[in-house]
Scaffold this motif. Sequence first.
Motif, short mmCIF file in Angstrom:
data_model
loop_
_atom_site.label_atom_id
_atom_site.label_comp_id
_atom_site.label_asym_id
_atom_site.label_seq_id
_atom_site.Cartn_x
_atom_site.Cartn_y
_atom_site.Cartn_z
N THR A 167 -0.98 -1.40 -16.66
CA THR A 167 -2.28 -1.96 -16.31
C THR A 167 -2.64 -1.79 -14.87
N HIS A 168 -1.70 -1.33 -14.01
CA HIS A 168 -1.97 -1.22 -12.58
C HIS A 168 -2.06 0.24 -12.18
N HIS A 169 -3.18 0.66 -11.61
CA HIS A 169 -3.36 2.04 -11.15
C HIS A 169 -4.04 2.01 -9.79
N LYS A 225 13.49 -10.23 -18.69
CA LYS A 225 14.07 -10.07 -17.37
C LYS A 225 15.28 -9.13 -17.40
N VAL A 226 16.12 -9.28 -18.43
CA VAL A 226 17.30 -8.40 -18.56
C VAL A 226 16.87 -6.95 -18.71
N LYS A 227 15.86 -6.72 -19.55
CA LYS A 227 15.39 -5.36 -19.76
C LYS A 227 14.76 -4.79 -18.49
N TRP A 228 13.99 -5.63 -17.80
CA TRP A 228 13.34 -5.19 -16.55
C TRP A 228 14.39 -4.84 -15.51
N THR A 229 15.43 -5.67 -15.39
CA THR A 229 16.51 -5.39 -14.44
C THR A 229 17.21 -4.08 -14.77
N SER A 230 17.44 -3.85 -16.06
CA SER A 230 18.10 -2.62 -16.49
C SER A 230 17.26 -1.39 -16.16
N VAL A 231 15.96 -1.49 -16.35
CA VAL A 231 15.08 -0.36 -16.05
C VAL A 231 15.10 -0.05 -14.55
N ILE A 232 15.07 -1.08 -13.72
CA ILE A 232 15.09 -0.88 -12.27
C ILE A 232 16.40 -0.20 -11.85
N ARG A 233 17.51 -0.68 -12.40
CA ARG A 233 18.81 -0.08 -12.04
C ARG A 233 18.88 1.39 -12.51
N GLY A 249 6.68 3.05 -14.42
CA GLY A 249 5.55 2.48 -15.15
C GLY A 249 6.00 1.46 -16.16
N GLU A 250 7.12 1.75 -16.84
CA GLU A 250 7.67 0.80 -17.81
C GLU A 250 8.12 -0.48 -17.12
N ALA A 251 8.70 -0.34 -15.93
CA ALA A 251 9.11 -1.53 -15.18
C ALA A 251 7.91 -2.37 -14.78
N GLN A 252 6.82 -1.72 -14.45
CA GLN A 252 5.61 -2.45 -14.07
C GLN A 252 5.04 -3.23 -15.25
N VAL A 253 5.08 -2.59 -16.42
CA VAL A 253 4.60 -3.27 -17.63
C VAL A 253 5.47 -4.50 -17.93
N LEU A 254 6.78 -4.35 -17.85
CA LEU A 254 7.69 -5.47 -18.10
C LEU A 254 7.49 -6.59 -17.07
N HIS A 255 7.24 -6.17 -15.83
CA HIS A 255 7.00 -7.17 -14.78
C HIS A 255 5.76 -7.98 -15.09
N GLN A 273 0.81 -1.21 0.00
CA GLN A 273 0.00 0.00 0.00
C GLN A 273 0.84 1.26 0.00
N TRP A 274 2.11 1.13 0.38
CA TRP A 274 3.01 2.29 0.34
C TRP A 274 3.52 2.55 -1.07
N ALA A 275 3.42 1.56 -1.92
CA ALA A 275 4.07 1.63 -3.22
C ALA A 275 3.46 2.73 -4.09
N LEU A 276 4.34 3.40 -4.82
CA LEU A 276 3.89 4.40 -5.79
C LEU A 276 3.43 3.67 -7.03
N PRO A 277 2.19 3.86 -7.51
CA PRO A 277 1.66 3.08 -8.65
C PRO A 277 2.31 3.51 -9.96
N SER A 278 2.03 2.71 -10.97
CA SER A 278 2.60 2.98 -12.27
C SER A 278 1.97 4.22 -12.89
N CYS A 279 2.71 4.83 -13.84
CA CYS A 279 2.22 6.01 -14.55
C CYS A 279 1.24 5.59 -15.62
N HIS A 280 0.51 6.55 -16.13
CA HIS A 280 -0.43 6.29 -17.22
C HIS A 280 0.32 6.28 -18.53
#
Length: 849
Positions: A17-19, A215-223, A185-191, A5-12
């Motif tokens: 898909t998560h808001h 997974k590689v792309k998602w890891t790169s976005v998080i970093r 938001g991009e990381a959430q989509v990849l996840h 519940q503390w998490a900042l949601p994804s951007c539009h």
Amino acid sequence: MSLAQWALPSCHIKGATHHTPRDVEAAKQVKAIKKDNGSKMSKSSLWSVVSKMPPECFSNLYLGFPRNVRHILADWLENQPWEFLDVSDGFCQTLTNTLLTSMLDKLRKDSQCCRNQAELIQQVRWLEEICRREPQQMVETFKGILEREKAAVIEQFHSLPRSYCLKQEELKFGMAAQSLLHKLGEAQVLHDRLKQVSEMKNATVSPTPDVVSIKVKWTSVIRDAVVYLESMQAQVLKRITIWKRQQQLSGNGAFFNEDLAPIQEKCEILFDIHIRLSQELVNARIEWGMEGFTGVPEQISNSLTTLVKSSLLVDKQPPQVLKTQTKFHASVRFLLGPKLLANQVKMPTVKASIITEKQAREMVQSQVIEAWTECAGEILNNTATMEKNPSAKVYGTNFKSLSVKKIKRCERKGSESVTEEKCAILFTFNIAVSAINMTFHLEALSLPLVVIVHGNQDNNAKATILWDNAFAEVERLPFIVAERVTWPKMCETLNMRFVSEVGTTQGLLSEHFIFLAQKVFNDNSLKVEDFQERLVSWSQFNKELIPGRGFTFWQWFDGVVELSKKCLKNYWSDKLIIGFISKQYVQKLLCSEPDGTFLLRFSDSEIGGITIAHILRNQEGAAQIQNIQPFSANDLAIRTLGDRIRDLTQLKYLYKQKVKDEAFQKHYTKDQGMTKTDGYTPATIRMVAVSNSCDESQSQSSGKSIPPTHEMGTLQKENPLTNSPGYPSPMQSFPNHNILISPPLTQGNMQLPFTHGSPSPAYSPAGSMSPNTIPSFAQQYQDPLMQVDPPPFLVFSGNPNLDASNELYPTLEDVINDLFDMEELPGGVAPCLHPQNVPENDCNLEWVG
């Protein structure tokens, strides 16, 4: 509340898909930052300066870009983040297209009410074609225009508008925040895509190529997001540091915008992003392990801890000169209170402790709690509960009745005095946040302060604080400060102090600084350039006595400031006082001026005195310079400077040949009517200045001060009271300014003096006095035709340097009451303080009724 519940949601963004409701809140925060840029920040924009520059400055600014289009765009152009757009970034490409579309819409709308509508429409079409074919070229064009405008403003004014610089800072943070939200938001989509692919191919023993690449792309976005976050946080922490430094400079009188709301907003955005990234890492550990994220969780945790600790600030500093047994106020504010304390059942308790400079340094270096557990003194009422104001989003603690009961002094080195010993108030509290499973120990250190035990230490303590406030580095160990500073920096500090304390907009001039430099360096050089490279030391500032004087440079300057604040503000603001000028240079200025020309200067020989220097010419035209004995604040409280100047008929022109009455008319006290209905004859006072019996010509030619003396009239006759043992006559003791009561209160030519510093006996009503003890001039008041009582005449002396709050020394009011309550002595004469017991430079109260 769960961690999710503390998490900042994804951007539009496309594919997200998560808001949640927090998505809307985050978007509002970023939008508010952009809106702030275009509204209140535009009050003093770059364009408002550029548009008023001479035409020749515009020749190379626009390089073919239509100047009328730049004029229409005005502030809008600089309110967009052109400087921070990176065309290689997908988000920036989308934002660029949005900004260019908005620009074209604005131009089309404004063209409808433009005189040259056809020309502007053609220019808009041309710009539209460029934006369509080469949007990056348009962005580079705008970047170049703004850079050239900034360079032109700096060249002419040597600095940019402060609001413009703040606006650029806001744009930078807002741009980074939007970009980071886009990445999250991009990381959430990849996840989500990774989960879908994994579920579809869960029968496969090893990961498919699609799963690996995602997974590689998602890891790169998080970093990348972590790097962005650290950059944003560094910017906010820098802004907090600057806010603290500006707060410290405000102690010397500098402008300070204490509004913490913009900083708090940024801290809240950063906190939400921290929680969002932490949530992403939790999901990664649960689903795929921590491969590719080595050290990242610790990095985020440490960064979050730094943010939380940095968000506790002392928003209302305690007085920097603290006197023991005296109440004072201070308050702290917790910027992340709305995030961490909103759901707390019990608010934390904040504690205030006093620590030494050494303890503060150890605390910063060791980063351990034990460094502050041993306090340097005892503070009363030193705990208070955190309070919240949800509507204003303010969480803080007010300490309303703090008081230092006692202080432990440290061992001092060399000639260091107690007024050079710096301490600080440390505010601390602990908070456990179960929602994120973290506990924080928060500390906020006040600005350095000096603890005194007596009022006569106040002046030197203020010097220590002034020096530290002015010359402390932004990043330093507590409370190290330079021992020597350049003279230009000192000039800036002295000017800031003078302007703020006196409450005037008229600052010190370069000519004033020459005199001050001559004083502090004991050097009679006459050019500003002679002092530009000189270093002034702390010792020269407030340890070494001025040659030939019994006080330091700071003590003298602070006396001038106090006098100006109490009595001379309006005169100084009206440019009637030269003030900072030597007696020798006065003679050079006045020697060629007409007879009766005068100027006002601060006394060299007395602390807190102002004197009148004027020129007299004899019949042969020979010039003679006189310096009237300086007036103190007590003197000017009896009769104002303007009225004293009006009284002295030998003063005719203020220097630069301005007629005296024209210059000082507004500062004269309006004459009151001479007729009253209460049966008393009204009285006024005036001042005269005459030479002593000493050789007048020698005094005048040498420029020595000639004190005004008394025109006593019949009072100069022998008097059984004033000439009796223990009561020297006014002419025999304390010669000073002569203030006369007019019109005369007696028949004949007698004038009753209203003296300054001349002890005289007090008189009781005639009925209580023995006929043998009534003085000759008092006998005249028994004439029934006068219909007035004998005037009570009380002179009493007290030392202004003594602390009135100390029980060993009675206050002014107590002394007066004691005199009136005392039993009458034989002959009905109340006792008068003996002049031999009066210290030099006394505060004297004369009362004539």
